[in-house]
Write a protein that holds these residues in place. Sequence first.
Motif, PDB file in Angstrom:
ATOM      1  N   LYS A  19       0.836  -1.206   0.000  1.00 19.48           N
ATOM      2  CA  LYS A  19       0.000   0.000   0.000  1.00 19.48           C
ATOM      3  C   LYS A  19       0.870   1.254   0.000  1.00 19.48           C
ATOM      4  CE  LYS A  19      -3.677   2.305   2.578  1.00 19.48           C
ATOM      5  NZ  LYS A  19      -4.439   2.368   3.839  1.00 19.48           N
ATOM      6  N   LYS A  20       1.875   1.287   0.886  1.00 18.69           N
ATOM      7  CA  LYS A  20       2.774   2.454   0.960  1.00 18.69           C
ATOM      8  C   LYS A  20       3.475   2.671  -0.384  1.00 18.69           C
ATOM      9  CE  LYS A  20       4.012   2.335   5.914  1.00 18.69           C
ATOM     10  NZ  LYS A  20       4.009   3.766   6.271  1.00 18.69           N
ATOM     11  N   GLN A  74       2.577   1.765  -3.453  1.00 18.50           N
ATOM     12  CA  GLN A  74       1.681   2.267  -4.506  1.00 18.50           C
ATOM     13  C   GLN A  74       1.352   3.745  -4.291  1.00 18.50           C
ATOM     14  OE1 GLN A  74      -1.566  -0.682  -5.611  1.00 18.50           O
ATOM     15  NE2 GLN A  74      -0.526  -1.846  -4.000  1.00 18.50           N
ATOM     16  N   GLU A  75       1.164   4.112  -3.021  1.00 16.77           N
ATOM     17  CA  GLU A  75       0.891   5.530  -2.719  1.00 16.77           C
ATOM     18  C   GLU A  75       2.072   6.419  -3.083  1.00 16.77           C
ATOM     19  OE1 GLU A  75      -0.082   5.333   1.399  1.00 16.77           O
ATOM     20  OE2 GLU A  75      -2.194   4.782   1.057  1.00 16.77           O
ATOM     21  N   GLU A 105      -2.194  -1.741   7.439  1.00 23.45           N
ATOM     22  CA  GLU A 105      -1.827  -0.572   8.252  1.00 23.45           C
ATOM     23  C   GLU A 105      -0.958  -1.012   9.430  1.00 23.45           C
ATOM     24  OE1 GLU A 105      -2.549   2.435   7.430  1.00 23.45           O
ATOM     25  OE2 GLU A 105      -4.052   2.130   5.866  1.00 23.45           O
TER      26      GLU A 105
END
Length: 883
Positions: free
Chosen positions: A124-125, A127-128, A254
């Motif tokens: 997630k990190k 891709q962000e 998360e």
Amino acid sequence: MADKKLLLIDGNSVAFRAFYALYRQLDRFQNPEGLHTNAIYAFKNMLDVILKQEKPSHALVAFDAGKTTFRTRMFKEYKGGRAKTPSELLEQLPYIKELLADLGIKSYELPDYEADDIIGTYSKKGQEAGFQVAIFSGDKDLTQLATDKATVYVTKSGVTDLEAYTPEHMKEVNGVTPTEFIDMKALMGDNSDNYPGVTKVGPKTASNLIRKYGSVEGVYEHLDDMKKSKLKENLINDKDKAFLAKKLATINCESPVEPEIADLKIEATNVEKLRSFYEQMNFRRFLAELDDSGLASASGEVEEKKVEYEVATEKTQLPEEAEISFYLGMFGENYHTADFTGFSLKIGEKVYVSSDVNLLLTKPYKELLEGSCHKNVFDLKKTLVGLHRLGIKAQHLDYDMLLASYLVNNENNSNDLGEIAHLYDYYQIKSDVDIYGKGKKAAIPDEEIFFNHLANKVVAIEALKAELLKRLKEHEQDDLYETIELPVAHVLAKMEITGLKTEARILTEQGAEIGTKLIKLESDIYDLAGEKFNINSPKQLGQILFEKMQLPVIKKTKTGYSTSVDVLEQLKSQAPIVEKILQYRQLAKLQSTYIKGLLDVIQPDGRVHTRYQQTLTATGRLSSVDPNLQNIPVRLDEGKKIRKAFVPTDNDGYIFSCDYSQVELRVLAHVSGDENMQEAFKTGYDIHAHTAMKIFHLDSPDEVTPNMRRHAKAVNFGIVYGISDYGLSKNLGISRKQAKEFIDNYFEQYPKIKDYMDKEINFARENGYVETIMHRRRYLPDIHAKNFNVRSFAERTAINSPIQGGAADIIKIAMINMQKKLDELNLKTKMLIQVHDELIFDVPADELETIKKIVPEVMQNAVQLDVPLIADANWGHDWYEAK
């Protein structure tokens, strides 16, 4: 490396896959201190492939910190059913982390969280932050992380066979999106992670529900709309389980990870540390491949060693030596007809090569090959047959690299010298495909490359001899190699060279008869169908049977209706056309595979020369190809009649057949030590009638009906193959309950057979292999598989392999002893073919009485078991009559 590419690897999962990918070679992968290194080695291979494929700028390998996580607090049985991680793998994990550090790749673990959560969070990190993400795992749970910017690669087999999961592929495979996959898992539960879902909800039902309602929440919001059913009842009863399962299945993206994305940039390799690490692990290949950057060649390409050689001529002065190494080059699998490409010869330190095999017919070379010096070769049987084609009767071929390697590791059945050399960390030679390509004709490279390759082959044969013989001794297989496999290779070469006289006229006549029957069947099928169609087209046949004639659909394939034999067998009582189609298929196969197939391979000498594959099967059974003479169908009369075409050399001679009676069951009686079964064989009872008495609780063999005997026979042979009550019920057409009763009765009467089965499975679990009485090994890497079906198959194999392999050893010993007897008595009789437990001979009329006596005698005395071996003989003026 490409900009902004993040590689995330599930360390525990891939290490586990790596460990079992080379599990059968566990004893080979140890460093001098005794540390097992198979997982480290396979992990590094996988890493090379991934780095080459992805070219990442940043990378992280995530590991589990321990068994206790936030999920075990939610559900204490989470992952509770998993087998204990083998200590041989646990000891390697710290070294995998050390390897990663030396390569400049970060590894990380986080207390209270799983590797999946670390990977989900960094995915997630990443891709962000604008990264493309590639995730690698052996666990499909991570496929929920697939997005348009993140691809999840899951290992299918080994560690380098990968399936790429994108949102589109997830939809195609599971019918749901990656996020919906979480909800699908919630309804199904997960046996591997040991959490329940909804009772009796499997993948198909779960997928259908999620596709319809979108999520677990959606399913329960629409529960009142569903009709009353067992499914609805289970959904109501197991609601709490479903919502708990969703929490357990959801990867936490998360997690409180500490390193930043920037900290995951791949750093420069520490070349000196890596070199020291490879030396400590005894990784000779990686040491050889180490370049200035410290990374092994990710392509895995091999550079052939430059060998000093001399191009052989008629004038070459060959030195005298007590032992030489020789390689005869042929292109093509069938060495009875393959083109010769050249030869190489190593005498002492001198290596000679040539592309002219006719040179071998000149005096110095022919005398050398036919002389008394010991010869090391790659494939003894192939070499003997090839030299015989040239007119050379080679003697004293005493070492066979292919056979030695096969016994050390019979899971690998490659017959490419280069590929086999690589198994033993010998990377100075390429495979033939790398040199010649994959075409049907050899694309011979330029002369220098070709000669160097030939030279490398003969050098490799000699270089690996000591290592292979040492491993055979360590496995207690040196006797198996020296007294069975090597001698039987010589016997097989004689048999192949002799060939089997075949009457083309008889085959042609039989082909014409079958052709007439096919025309009649075709006409009958069209009449029953009410129209003409292509009987050989599954699609058209399916339309006739299931659409026009409305027969029940048994099974579907991706392209339509299944019309496989098992489907047609279930339908034949419902429509006469189905029986006709089955008959048509059987005769059509006889016509194409056997009649035409045999006519195509009759050689100019009027014989067919089959080729026995000695290194193909893991059990040691021989396999016949080009043509397959072991598989001529005999259930149909038309199939049996094909054997009429195989005749003796002399017009008044005989084909003589001698067949072991129930040899596998006799081996089972011996290895199990079961007194009841041994007593049956010792007293000459019909073993199937004896078993029928036991399982049906009868007092006399006179009470055994033919049907009882048939059932008992199925139980006897089913037990040999580890059959289940389900399998036996399908075979006999009886209820599963009745089948279980048969098996229970069987084990009650033959208790030591059950003990034997349990003992073999436990031995396989502890050692990774099982053995025959002659120490032939069968490696079973799937014996610890998480998948029940895969593990069950490995357990059945553990039971069967010592029995089937033991029978294979016995027939080989009989062949060796029989050839010795024929030579000793100076008989003209020739051993022609071996069909599993049967030997076939070409016998002159004046030797028949001698052969009648000695063949059964030799076969029955091949080995001494705790029960007698029995061999039954038949003979006639062709193979058909001899049966």
